[in-house]
Design an enzyme around this catalytic site. Structure first.
Site, PDB file in Angstrom:
ATOM      1  N   CYS A   1       0.825  -1.211   0.000  1.00 61.65           N
ATOM      2  CA  CYS A   1       0.000   0.000   0.000  1.00 61.65           C
ATOM      3  C   CYS A   1       0.855   1.255   0.000  1.00 61.65           C
ATOM      4  O   CYS A   1       2.074   1.216   0.041  1.00 61.65           O
ATOM      5  CB  CYS A   1      -0.906  -0.018   1.229  1.00 61.65           C
TER       6      CYS A   1
ATOM      7  N   ALA B   1       3.282   1.624   2.821  1.00 61.87           N
ATOM      8  CA  ALA B   1       4.473   0.786   2.622  1.00 61.87           C
ATOM      9  C   ALA B   1       5.478   1.491   1.730  1.00 61.87           C
ATOM     10  O   ALA B   1       6.685   1.400   1.941  1.00 61.87           O
ATOM     11  CB  ALA B   1       4.080  -0.564   2.033  1.00 61.87           C
TER      12      ALA B   1
ATOM     13  N   ARG C   1      13.215  -4.469   6.424  1.00 66.04           N
ATOM     14  CA  ARG C   1      13.535  -4.260   5.027  1.00 66.04           C
ATOM     15  C   ARG C   1      15.036  -4.272   4.737  1.00 66.04           C
ATOM     16  O   ARG C   1      15.461  -4.106   3.624  1.00 66.04           O
ATOM     17  CB  ARG C   1      12.889  -2.973   4.512  1.00 66.04           C
TER      18      ARG C   1
ATOM     19  N   HIS D   1       5.640   6.328  -2.610  1.00 59.67           N
ATOM     20  CA  HIS D   1       6.951   6.861  -3.005  1.00 59.67           C
ATOM     21  C   HIS D   1       6.804   8.337  -3.378  1.00 59.67           C
ATOM     22  O   HIS D   1       7.595   9.174  -2.974  1.00 59.67           O
ATOM     23  CB  HIS D   1       7.499   6.132  -4.242  1.00 59.67           C
TER      24      HIS D   1
END
Lengths: 534, 453
Positions: A52, A55, A86, A184
């Site tokens: 999503c 994220a 991550r 992003h």
């Protein structure tokens, strides 16, 4: 029937209609790159691998910045899942600040949902400031925050005044956009608005660069930085692996931006060009030829003969240092095939490294890419905005007349555009072999089917697929986390990657999966008599 | 490691740091994976299920399937009904499960999606089923979500008019497949006819065969869930994870339940065995022997356990069990925490500690690992016993650690091995003793190094 039709044939009409344009077979790109559907909604129930907006924003771009306290405003899950998972490695700088090991959340409860969560957020920032004394606090919001209308930006502005810190809020609610991609973009906007350009300390040399879209997974960013520094570049900032607010704040002072992951960071590259005049160059530090080409292109950009010579020296030394290992691994891997399904640019980048190891690509796809990541940036004007992409803010920026500096003359700029592809990305499809498949937003069903029909020796994907593939007898390596290995970038990383593939493919256990009593038993000697083979 | 954690503990009312819990939906997803041919489904935006599948896969090193309603901004405004209908159709068409188990998320809960009516209004193929449970992420923890999903299955499926089958239903608690195998083995030794619900063994520890099966052999079947209504009784293991569903079954179908702690350690396993065997039942000699071997080991290694202090952290039922067993080993739990909220945890932990005369242990629910670390900085312990995130504290403070509970993300094989029952206790005892003895060997002077211990 080709593989595409065979797979699509299993879908109901609506899914067929939706998925058919996301899958294509490469049949030469001389007559133009074929169009692929991308960055559109995944169908409910399809078992997409996508995540999503949160994220993409917190998990990918904002999270790796080590010296900021990033508070997830929401119920506990979202913050918890992005805690140390991550592999974007970070070391504390001289200030001793490294918050990467920590998870901060407002852990919203029912009463916060009912009566509003801004009070709790205010209090959480106060506590974070009192306990940890950060210079910077980021706030990342989750789904319910947008729904109940907490004004996180007002809370951030208030915190700046109260505590004399930088406090930036990101409205990256999970439901925004169609994948991580929207996140992003939101993160890029926030960094551009609030951090980039806030510190005019000049770099150490005019050969100064930022490395954009490098998240230092498995230490990739450190390996690339090592190589660049060896040649003589000042790497002012890495976005955002092992990133720091201080480095990002003066990143606009460089002369060239290097773009590794095109998808997650191209917005910053473009905006820095508009505002500060910083040119950008698409690079790829995965795969030996790609690394060498990238280094030569960077040297070409700066146009200095010493720098070019130094580049060749470093390339020669580094290549000599790994030649023997690479030859050994290539010998073990030659002729194998691979499928790749990763987020942004990695499905493209790794094809270069696989080629170095004699492995050819039969399928590649992106989880959250846009058409330009597949087809190249030329087609950007053709991309139509839809309801989902309109929901993500497109930041309007203008040239900063005082600080705008063009490193190149207009003539040289045009020359380099043609020769080294300055400010261009040609996309993945052009580099893919004829007969290979490109699949956007590959889902669970398609992963299984393509794996059965194309039988790749190695399927590079993520953790959700890994054991699906492994259970089916296919080696799966995670290209998100590198299966807790790495680095894979640069020269040294190529060797680690080769080693990991050989390790995986030659694991003795593969040959023992079928028990002896289930194997065809050797015929008795008497029955064998008269057989012709020696 | 964790260099920015100050020693001084300050009161926090809003900032959660380094949590010791996660949200409801992942628990619901795990519960649903314990049902045969079930597709768990997350009614929210697709990031939730992506995280949850990732997280479960990292713990079990197995595929964790689940689908999503893939909410976008539109669904968040106008409701997720159309998304759910599309999802259900696509899931049955493409993935062909027998049942879809829907759980909600903070998104769909906040907008107030009415799952009951969505599901009622759906036209489903005759042999297919959809159930749901409400699992708002801002209430409780993953343990709450696990319990809620079990209650959801019961509400939809358990048949109040099922013919009496005389069976014992066992709700095994939020445990690993290895634990469920051990519980089933003990039930078989006891000669019981039983239904275990849910049952992730065979699903989340499926064998390697070179063939991927989306729906492996394991899991409680839909028929078995229906038949829960005809069971003679329920043994619900773990008060936080299984008492609510046992209560739901009693209310709906009148099946009485016994709420027991997770059978971790001697006393809790004894309690489970006695309850399973019933007042007239006999306990087979095999269990006597297993128990005897466990006690033998506990006495053999006693000097290495005696008075060793430890911190126990993780999910409430698991932590209560681990606390009780380490007390039985002669150790001294100093800090006992869970991230899951609820005063009942504190009361129950105190009761366990009281039995062994420990009055000065710190016990806290709705706690986090940051606070635990601060306590340890002030007064250290000899051992950490809990979930993977404890490894940061272990490294920062140089304390040996044994992993148990959920999640364990950084070790392999743990989910196959039990910590429940006498055999599970033997394994735990060995893990704890090894950790402590390795540390003794590492730290002692050369002249004090004993080859025989």
């Amino acid at each position: 029937m080709d593989v595409k039709s065979e797979i699509l044939g299993r879908y109901n009409a609506k899914v067929f209609k939706n998925r058919k344009d996301h899958i294509l077979r490469v049949t030469g790109t001389e007559g133009g790159v074929p169009e692929i559907a991308a960055n559109t909604r995944a169908m409910p129930g399809i078992m997409t691998n996508r995540g999503c907006c949160y994220a993409g924003c917190k998990g990918v771009v904002v999270g790796p910045i080590r010296d900021a306290v990033t508070i997830t405003h929401g119920p506990i899950g979202c913050g918890f899942y992005t805690w140390g998972t991550r592999r974007n490695k970070a070391r504390a700088g001289e200030d001793g600040k490294n918050f990467i090991q920590y998870c901060f959340s407002t852990d919203m409860q029912e009463s916060d949902i009912v009566f509003g969560g801004d009070k709790k957020l205010r209090q959480a920032i106060k506590e974070a400031v009192e306990i940890f004394h950060p210079q910077t606090v980021f706030i990342c919001s989750t789904c319910p925050v947008g729904l109940i209308g907490d004004d996180i930006h007002a809370v951030a502005a208030e915190a700046e005044k109260l505590y004399g810190i930088t406090c930036t809020a990101f409205s990256c609610e999970g439901y925004k956009g169609v994948s991580q991609s929207g996140g992003h973009h939101i993160a890029n906007n926030g960094l551009m608005k609030r951090l980039i350009g806030s510190n005019d300390t000049p770099p150490e040399t005019k050969y100064s660069v930022n490395l954009l879209g490098e998240y230092n997974i498995g230490g990739d960013g450190w390996e690339v930085e090592r190589i660049l520094r060896r040649i003589g570049y000042d790497v002012v900032s890495v976005f955002t692996g092992d990133g720091s607010v201080e480095r990002i704040s003066r990143s606009h002072m460089v002369n060239l931006n290097l773009v590794q992951c095109h998808r997650s960071i191209n917005y910053v590259a473009e905006m820095m060009k508009t505002v500060y005049g910083v040119d950008w160059l698409k690079v790829n530090f995965i795969g030996l030829d790609a690394v060498c080409d990238s280094l030569r292109n960077i040297a070409e950009f700066f146009g200095d003969e010493d720098l070019k010579r130094r580049t060749e020296e470093v390339v020669a030394e580094e290549m000599a240092g790994i030649a023997e290992d690479m030859a050994f691994f290539k010998n073990k891997l030659e002729g194998r095939t691979a499928a790749l399904f990763v987020g942004g640019s990695r499905s493209h980048h790794y094809q270069a490294l696989l080629k170095n190891l004699g492995v050819s690509t039969v399928l590649a796809g992106y989880e959250f890419a846009h058409r330009d990541d597949y087809e190249g940036r030329d087609i950007i004007p053709e991309i139509k905005e839809d309801a989902d992409s309109k929901n993500i803010e497109q930041l309007e920026v203008e040239r900063d007349p005082k600080r705008y500096r063009a490193f190149l003359s207009p003539e040289r700029y045009e020359e380099l555009k043609a020769s080294i592809g300055l400010e261009n990305y040609r996309g993945m499809i052009r580099d893919m072999p004829d007969g290979s498949y490109v699949v956007d937003d590959l889902n669970h069903f398609e992963t299984e089917q393509f794996s059965k029909l194309l039988r790749p020796d190695i399927f590079f994907s993520g953790i959700k697929d890994k054991y699906v593939l492994q259970k089916g007898g296919t080696l799966s390596r995670q290209l998100h986390s590198y299966d807790y290995s790495g680095p894979y970038a640069g020269f040294k990383g190529a060797v680690v990657f080769g080693r990991d593939l050989v390790m995986g493919l030659y694991a003795p256990a593969w040959n023992m999966v079928t028990p002896p009593w289930k194997k065809e038993r050797p015929e008795k000697d008497s029955e064998k008599e008269g057989s012709s083979h020696a | 490691m964790l260099d920015l954690t100050p020693k001084t503990v300050t009161e926090r009312g809003a900032l959660r740091v380094n949590p010791c819990k996660t949200c409801q939906p992942v628990g619901a997803l795990y519960a649903a994976l314990g049902v045969h041919k079930c597709m768990p489904h997350s009614h929210g935006s697709q990031g939730c299920v992506s995280y949850h599948r990732t997280f479960l896969t990292r713990h079990f090193k197995e595929p964790a399937i689940a689908a999503s309603s893939s909410f976008t901004e539109g669904a968040s405004v106008f409701g997720g009904g159309p998304n759910l209908r599309t999802a259900v159709k696509n899931i049955f068409d493409i993935y062909n499960p027998d049942i879809i188990a829907v759980h909600t998320t903070c998104l769909s809960e906040t907008i107030g999606d009415d799952l009951n009516s969505y599901i009622l209004e759906m036209s489903l193929p005759d042999d297919k089923t959809v159930v749901h449970s409400n699992t708002p992420s801002y209430v409780g923890s993953h343990i709450t979500g696990y319990a809620n999903m079990l209650s959801g299955f019961i509400r939809y499926l358990a048949d109040a008019h099922a013919a009496g089958n005389g069976k014992t239903a066992v709700f095994p608690g939020f445990v690993n497949p290895g634990d469920i195998r051990e519980i089933k083995r003990m039930l078989e030794l006891l000669g019981l006819s039983f239904i275990v619900f849910p049952d992730q063994s065979g699903v989340m520890d499926a064998p390697m065969t070179n063939t991927y099966q989306m729906y492996p052999e394991g899991g409680t079947t839909i028929d078995e869930i229906r038949a829960l209504g005809g069971c003679a009784r329920v043994l619900s293991l773990g008060r936080f994870s299984c008492e609510a569903p046992a209560d739901a079954l009693e209310k709906k179908c009148g099946v009485p339940y016994v709420s027991l702690p997770l059978p971790i350690g001697v006393a809790a396993t004894d309690e489970f065995v006695m309850a399973a065997a019933g007042p007239d039942g006999s306990v087979p000699g095999e269990l006597d022997d297993e128990r005897g071997r466990l006690l033998d080991l506990m006495l053999d290694a006693n000097p290495y356990f005696y008075n060793k202090t430890l911190a126990v952290f993780g999910d409430p039922d698991t932590v209560l069990g681990l606390t009780a067993f380490t007390l039985e080993l002669g150790m001294k739990p100093k800090y006992v925490i869970t991230g899951t909220p609820g005063d009942a945890f504190v009361r129950q932990a105190r009761a366990v500690l009281d039995r062994f005369g420990i009055v000065d242990a710190k016990v806290k629910a709705a706690a986090d690992l940051f606070e635990l670390h601060q306590w340890i900085k002030n007064e250290p312990v000899d051992l950490l016993l809990g979930t993977s995130y404890g490894k940061q504290i272990a490294k920062a403070e140089d304390i040996p650690m044994v992993r148990a509970g959920f999640p364990v993300l950084d070790r392999y094989g743990h989910s196959y091995m039990p910590i429940v029952g006498y055999q599970g206790a033997m394994r735990l005892a060995e893990l704890v003793a090894n950790a402590l003895m390795d540390r003794q060997d590492r730290d002692c002077a050369d002249e004090d190094m004993d080859v025989v211990m």
